[in-house]
Motif scaffolding. Structure first.
Motif, PDB file in Angstrom:
ATOM      1  N   GLY A 234       5.077   3.800 -37.065  1.00 49.45           N
ATOM      2  CA  GLY A 234       5.350   4.298 -36.321  1.00 49.45           C
ATOM      3  C   GLY A 234       6.690   4.574 -35.766  1.00 49.45           C
ATOM      4  O   GLY A 234       6.679   5.657 -35.330  1.00 49.45           O
ATOM      5  N   GLU A 235       7.597   4.015 -36.761  1.00 50.16           N
ATOM      6  CA  GLU A 235       8.834   4.121 -36.435  1.00 50.16           C
ATOM      7  C   GLU A 235       9.402   3.796 -37.980  1.00 50.16           C
ATOM      8  O   GLU A 235      10.251   3.582 -38.574  1.00 50.16           O
ATOM      9  N   ALA A 236      11.058   4.994 -37.778  1.00 49.29           N
ATOM     10  CA  ALA A 236      11.738   5.083 -38.829  1.00 49.29           C
ATOM     11  C   ALA A 236      13.385   4.158 -38.234  1.00 49.29           C
ATOM     12  O   ALA A 236      13.897   4.373 -37.753  1.00 49.29           O
ATOM     13  N   VAL A 237      12.882   2.856 -39.026  1.00 49.38           N
ATOM     14  CA  VAL A 237      13.816   1.844 -39.501  1.00 49.38           C
ATOM     15  C   VAL A 237      14.825   2.250 -39.855  1.00 49.38           C
ATOM     16  O   VAL A 237      15.623   1.530 -39.681  1.00 49.38           O
ATOM     17  N   GLU A 238      15.066   2.539 -41.286  1.00 49.63           N
ATOM     18  CA  GLU A 238      16.340   2.864 -41.389  1.00 49.63           C
ATOM     19  C   GLU A 238      16.049   4.576 -41.922  1.00 49.63           C
ATOM     20  O   GLU A 238      15.377   4.814 -43.392  1.00 49.63           O
ATOM     21  N   GLN A 239      17.587   5.349 -42.822  1.00 47.08           N
ATOM     22  CA  GLN A 239      17.150   6.380 -42.674  1.00 47.08           C
ATOM     23  C   GLN A 239      18.744   7.056 -43.844  1.00 47.08           C
ATOM     24  O   GLN A 239      19.774   6.063 -42.818  1.00 47.08           O
ATOM     25  N   ALA A 240      18.573   7.380 -45.450  1.00 51.71           N
ATOM     26  CA  ALA A 240      20.429   7.283 -45.482  1.00 51.71           C
ATOM     27  C   ALA A 240      19.965   7.035 -46.842  1.00 51.71           C
ATOM     28  O   ALA A 240      18.858   7.252 -46.959  1.00 51.71           O
ATOM     29  N   PRO A 241      20.904   8.323 -47.065  1.00 51.67           N
ATOM     30  CA  PRO A 241      21.289   8.600 -48.880  1.00 51.67           C
ATOM     31  C   PRO A 241      20.085   6.865 -49.556  1.00 51.67           C
ATOM     32  O   PRO A 241      20.212   6.471 -49.445  1.00 51.67           O
ATOM     33  N   VAL A 242      19.708   7.960 -50.595  1.00 52.72           N
ATOM     34  CA  VAL A 242      18.966   7.054 -51.568  1.00 52.72           C
ATOM     35  C   VAL A 242      19.028   5.692 -51.632  1.00 52.72           C
ATOM     36  O   VAL A 242      19.208   4.561 -52.230  1.00 52.72           O
ATOM     37  N   LEU A 243      20.734   6.106 -52.416  1.00 55.46           N
ATOM     38  CA  LEU A 243      21.240   4.907 -53.471  1.00 55.46           C
ATOM     39  C   LEU A 243      21.951   3.488 -52.099  1.00 55.46           C
ATOM     40  O   LEU A 243      21.717   2.478 -52.596  1.00 55.46           O
ATOM     41  N   ASP A 244      21.995   4.170 -50.732  1.00 55.94           N
ATOM     42  CA  ASP A 244      22.421   3.248 -50.216  1.00 55.94           C
ATOM     43  C   ASP A 244      21.228   2.110 -49.285  1.00 55.94           C
ATOM     44  O   ASP A 244      21.078   1.349 -49.402  1.00 55.94           O
ATOM     45  N   VAL A 245      20.664   2.748 -49.571  1.00 57.75           N
ATOM     46  CA  VAL A 245      19.043   2.412 -49.001  1.00 57.75           C
ATOM     47  C   VAL A 245      18.276   0.866 -50.207  1.00 57.75           C
ATOM     48  O   VAL A 245      18.101   0.037 -50.048  1.00 57.75           O
ATOM     49  N   PHE A 246      18.387   1.460 -51.907  1.00 58.13           N
ATOM     50  CA  PHE A 246      18.755   0.641 -52.826  1.00 58.13           C
ATOM     51  C   PHE A 246      19.393  -0.475 -52.944  1.00 58.13           C
ATOM     52  O   PHE A 246      19.001  -1.637 -53.591  1.00 58.13           O
ATOM     53  N   ASP A 247      21.174  -0.254 -52.393  1.00 61.10           N
ATOM     54  CA  ASP A 247      22.216  -1.317 -52.602  1.00 61.10           C
ATOM     55  C   ASP A 247      22.691  -2.235 -51.268  1.00 61.10           C
ATOM     56  O   ASP A 247      22.989  -3.186 -51.816  1.00 61.10           O
ATOM     57  N   ARG A 248      22.480  -1.146 -50.527  1.00 70.11           N
ATOM     58  CA  ARG A 248      22.541  -1.383 -48.850  1.00 70.11           C
ATOM     59  C   ARG A 248      21.670  -1.511 -48.062  1.00 70.11           C
ATOM     60  O   ARG A 248      21.955  -0.830 -47.033  1.00 70.11           O
ATOM     61  N   PRO A 249      20.389  -2.554 -48.315  1.00 72.21           N
ATOM     62  CA  PRO A 249      19.387  -1.856 -46.990  1.00 72.21           C
ATOM     63  C   PRO A 249      19.972  -2.478 -45.770  1.00 72.21           C
ATOM     64  O   PRO A 249      21.004  -3.575 -45.832  1.00 72.21           O
ATOM     65  N   GLN A 250      19.303  -2.127 -44.782  1.00 71.05           N
ATOM     66  CA  GLN A 250      20.314  -2.790 -44.028  1.00 71.05           C
ATOM     67  C   GLN A 250      19.127  -3.484 -42.652  1.00 71.05           C
ATOM     68  O   GLN A 250      19.928  -3.966 -42.062  1.00 71.05           O
ATOM     69  N   HIS A 251      17.361  -2.741 -43.357  1.00 70.10           N
ATOM     70  CA  HIS A 251      16.708  -3.504 -41.964  1.00 70.10           C
ATOM     71  C   HIS A 251      15.810  -4.583 -43.095  1.00 70.10           C
ATOM     72  O   HIS A 251      16.014  -4.026 -44.563  1.00 70.10           O
ATOM     73  N   ASP A 252      15.657  -4.991 -42.607  1.00 71.15           N
ATOM     74  CA  ASP A 252      14.755  -6.752 -43.269  1.00 71.15           C
ATOM     75  C   ASP A 252      13.298  -6.233 -44.120  1.00 71.15           C
ATOM     76  O   ASP A 252      13.258  -6.043 -44.961  1.00 71.15           O
ATOM     77  N   TYR A 253      12.832  -5.181 -42.847  1.00 71.05           N
ATOM     78  CA  TYR A 253      12.040  -4.693 -43.291  1.00 71.05           C
ATOM     79  C   TYR A 253      11.760  -3.817 -44.388  1.00 71.05           C
ATOM     80  O   TYR A 253      11.141  -4.006 -45.769  1.00 71.05           O
ATOM     81  N   THR A 254      12.981  -3.411 -45.043  1.00 69.59           N
ATOM     82  CA  THR A 254      12.786  -2.448 -46.552  1.00 69.59           C
ATOM     83  C   THR A 254      13.470  -2.896 -47.486  1.00 69.59           C
ATOM     84  O   THR A 254      12.660  -3.543 -48.425  1.00 69.59           O
ATOM     85  N   ARG A 255      14.450  -4.012 -46.858  1.00 68.24           N
ATOM     86  CA  ARG A 255      14.601  -5.726 -48.179  1.00 68.24           C
ATOM     87  C   ARG A 255      12.844  -6.235 -48.583  1.00 68.24           C
ATOM     88  O   ARG A 255      12.521  -6.434 -49.667  1.00 68.24           O
ATOM     89  N   LEU A 256      12.026  -6.355 -47.834  1.00 66.96           N
ATOM     90  CA  LEU A 256      11.081  -6.265 -47.915  1.00 66.96           C
ATOM     91  C   LEU A 256      10.247  -5.786 -48.804  1.00 66.96           C
ATOM     92  O   LEU A 256       9.857  -6.763 -50.296  1.00 66.96           O
ATOM     93  N   LEU A 257      10.292  -3.968 -48.550  1.00 65.32           N
ATOM     94  CA  LEU A 257       9.763  -3.318 -49.752  1.00 65.32           C
ATOM     95  C   LEU A 257      10.444  -3.507 -51.282  1.00 65.32           C
ATOM     96  O   LEU A 257       9.822  -3.445 -52.223  1.00 65.32           O
ATOM     97  N   LEU A 258      11.862  -3.750 -50.936  1.00 64.51           N
ATOM     98  CA  LEU A 258      12.507  -3.656 -51.935  1.00 64.51           C
ATOM     99  C   LEU A 258      12.330  -4.683 -52.856  1.00 64.51           C
ATOM    100  O   LEU A 258      11.736  -4.884 -54.534  1.00 64.51           O
ATOM    101  N   GLY A 259      12.040  -5.719 -52.275  1.00 69.72           N
ATOM    102  CA  GLY A 259      12.291  -6.998 -52.961  1.00 69.72           C
ATOM    103  C   GLY A 259      10.538  -7.383 -53.949  1.00 69.72           C
ATOM    104  O   GLY A 259      10.104  -8.431 -54.193  1.00 69.72           O
ATOM    105  N   SER A 260       9.280  -6.860 -53.270  1.00 70.14           N
ATOM    106  CA  SER A 260       7.985  -6.839 -53.552  1.00 70.14           C
ATOM    107  C   SER A 260       7.681  -5.738 -54.553  1.00 70.14           C
ATOM    108  O   SER A 260       6.501  -5.876 -54.878  1.00 70.14           O
ATOM    109  N   ARG A 261       8.531  -4.745 -54.786  1.00 68.23           N
ATOM    110  CA  ARG A 261       8.295  -4.658 -55.839  1.00 68.23           C
ATOM    111  C   ARG A 261       8.149  -4.835 -57.131  1.00 68.23           C
ATOM    112  O   ARG A 261       9.350  -5.792 -57.384  1.00 68.23           O
TER     113      ARG A 261
END
Length: 543
Positions: A234-261
């Motif tokens: 229920g919380e927005a843990v990261e908000q950024a342009p799509v390229l930044d999310v893929f190349d420079r994720p800031q939150h551990d949860y975002t990195r988890l989602l990227l690593g699990s793909r």
């Protein structure tokens, strides 16, 4: 395009029966842009967007904050706290919705014509003739074949991909300024998914509308979104342009989602010394009879399929819906009777066995289905579900049965105290582990996994795949892994069988097939897999 965002959400909070579930989420959707909202099940994706657009209808729900819909023709409209009359003017006319399952979103009792004309007649004041012409144009625009004939069809007469195209047409019928796409490709084959993504993108470009695309799959989000909001609990843990999310994720949860793909390029190594075949299928033919307006017609679902599966290895079976994958599984489990062909397990004829031999073969071939929600009886505890095969085959009783259930739960990495829980008290991944434990109860030699990870979030899917790999190594299991996700198939399979319209068009070691596909259909499937990098990265490099 307008300088104002089409949708501006500020400090949105949603509580149900006093418990806050969405915690102060804010985002903007620019005119003509696409916002991707990503997160796992329970992250609050759909709840947030439905609340922001006035579609949330849950007893005991309270929405606070602000959500302003602004378009050049209409001006700003506050959605939060709006009257029913205001919401009726917004929903359908200014905001269109495409949901995950078109089978439940479309009315099964109405023709496509009635479902496509209802909105324009009610919201735009179109006449019946004008709305029918509009419906034909919409069906043609979304790529539904023979639109004139399809107007008289009912949803059940269309394929899954065609139903989703119709759902998109319904959502666009009133020329909305904002399209909400809530997991619109999750239930679709990889090629149909790619077609729907391309369709929405082209509709967005042609109509200049904004899009909010909700998904648990960052691979899909990367192909559609300009900006990304990552939600967790229920919380927005990261908000950024799509390229930044893929190349420079800031939150551990975002990195988890990227690593699990699941991504292509990680083939499973072949066994050092290929063992003898355990399961052999030869020249399998299956025909179904289907009723039609002109009588009955015969559909050849499986056409001359043959393959061997070596003991302790995995055969991946891939193909689109209707390719015959699950029909083959039905034959192996003796739920479907073939017209001709043979199936042997360790030299024993599976189809001809009866009596004690037949019961023994049933124990040696087990199956795990796609949907763990539907596979488990909601009124049975975990202990009863897991022990069911033991009771049916009269393998163990009393304390011995209880001991075996606890042993099976430990095998699939679930706590022993889960025995008293019911399915609704478990997560999706926990339910699937229970289904795997039940399938292993009778010590099978062959485990058929029919889309068994397709309905799971990417991080849960990754953990289930790790579990399956460990179980195969520890127990020497032989897998038939049926799926349409080629990246998942590549990770778990030693060999791959590609099926198309009932035929086996390619059957080779996984590493060879993914490196150098020989059949055009295989190449089509591979090209439809979302790439590792987002669409916005075309022509750029990671910064």
């Amino acid at each position: 395009m307008s300088d104002l965002p089409v949708l501006a959400v500020d400090d949105l909070r949603v509580a149900i029966h006093g418990r806050e579930i969405v915690h102060g989420v804010s985002f903007e959707v620019p005119d003509g842009g696409c916002l991707g909202v990503v997160g796992e099940s329970g992250s609050g994706k759909s709840l947030t967007v439905l609340s922001a657009t006035g579609l949330l209808d849950v007893p005991g729900a309270h929405v606070s904050g602000s959500s302003v819909l602004a378009t050049p023709d209409e001006g700003p409209t506050e959605v939060v706290g709006a009257s029913a009359r205001t919401l009726r003017s917004v929903l359908g006319r200014r905001v269109g919705f495409v949901f995950q399952d078109p089978g439940t979103s479309l009315n099964p009792l109405l023709t496509l014509e009635r479902q496509l004309t209802e909105g324009p007649e009610a919201h735009l004041g179109m006449t019946r003739r004008a709305s029918r012409r509009h419906a034909l144009d919409l069906l043609e625009a979304v790529g539904v074949p023979d639109p004139e004939d399809r107007l008289h069809a009912y949803p059940h007469q269309l394929s899954g991909g065609q139903r989703q195209r119709v759902m998109i047409a319904v959502a666009l019928a009133c020329n909305p300024d904002l399209l909400i796409a809530d997991e619109p490709t999750t239930a679709l084959d990889v090629t149909t998914q790619a077609q729907v993504i391309d369709l929405v993108r082209s509709m967005q470009a042609d109509r200049g509308m904004a899009v909010v695309w909700i998904s648990h799959d960052l691979g899909v989000i990367g192909q559609v979104a300009d900006e990304v909001t990552v939600l967790r609990q229920g919380e927005a843990v990261e908000q950024a342009p799509v390229l930044d999310v893929f190349d420079r994720p800031q939150h551990d949860y975002t990195r988890l989602l990227l690593g699990s793909r699941p991504v292509l390029g990680s083939p499973r190594p072949a066994p050092e010394a290929p063992p003898e075949p355990l399961l052999s299928v030869d020249d399998l033919h299956v025909t179904f009879t289907q009723r039609a307006e002109t009588g009955t017609r015969r559909i050849l679902a499986v056409r001359g399929v043959s393959f061997d599966v070596a003991a302790g290895t995995t055969l991946g079976i891939v193909g689109e819906s209707g390719s015959g994958k699950s029909t083959v599984a039905g034959v192996l489990t003796r739920q479907v009777a073939p017209d001709r062909g043979s199936v042997s397990l360790d030299g024993t004829d599976v189809l001809a066995a009866s009596g004690a031999a037949g019961r023994e073969l049933k124990r040696r071939i087990a199956m795990v289905f796609q949907d763990p929600y539907a596979a488990l009886n909601p009124r049975s505890t975990v202990a009863r579900s897991v022990s069911e095969p033991l009771r049916v085959h009269k393998i163990a009783e009393g304390s011995e049965r209880d001991r075996r259930v606890r042993e099976l739960l430990e095998l699939v990495e679930l706590p022993a105290d889960f025995v008293e829980r019911y399915p609704h008290q478990l997560s999706g991944g926990q339910r699937q582990r229970v289904c795997i434990a039940r399938a292993l109860a009778c010590d099978p030699s062959v485990l058929i996994l029919d889309e068994s990870t397709a309905s799971l979030d990417v991080s849960i899917q990754a953990r289930i795949l790790d579990l399956l790999l460990r179980l195969q190594e520890d127990l020497g299991l032989t897998y038939l892994f049926i799926a349409h996700d080629l990246a998942v198939v590549e990770r778990i399979s030693h060999d791959v069988l590609v099926m198309h319209r009932g035929r086996a068009v390619e059957h080779r070691p996984a590493a060879d097939l993914f490196e150098d596909p020989q059949d055009d259909y295989t190449r089509t499937l591979l090209e439809a897999v979302p790439p590792l990098r987002p669409r916005a990265a075309a022509g750029s490099s990671p910064g």
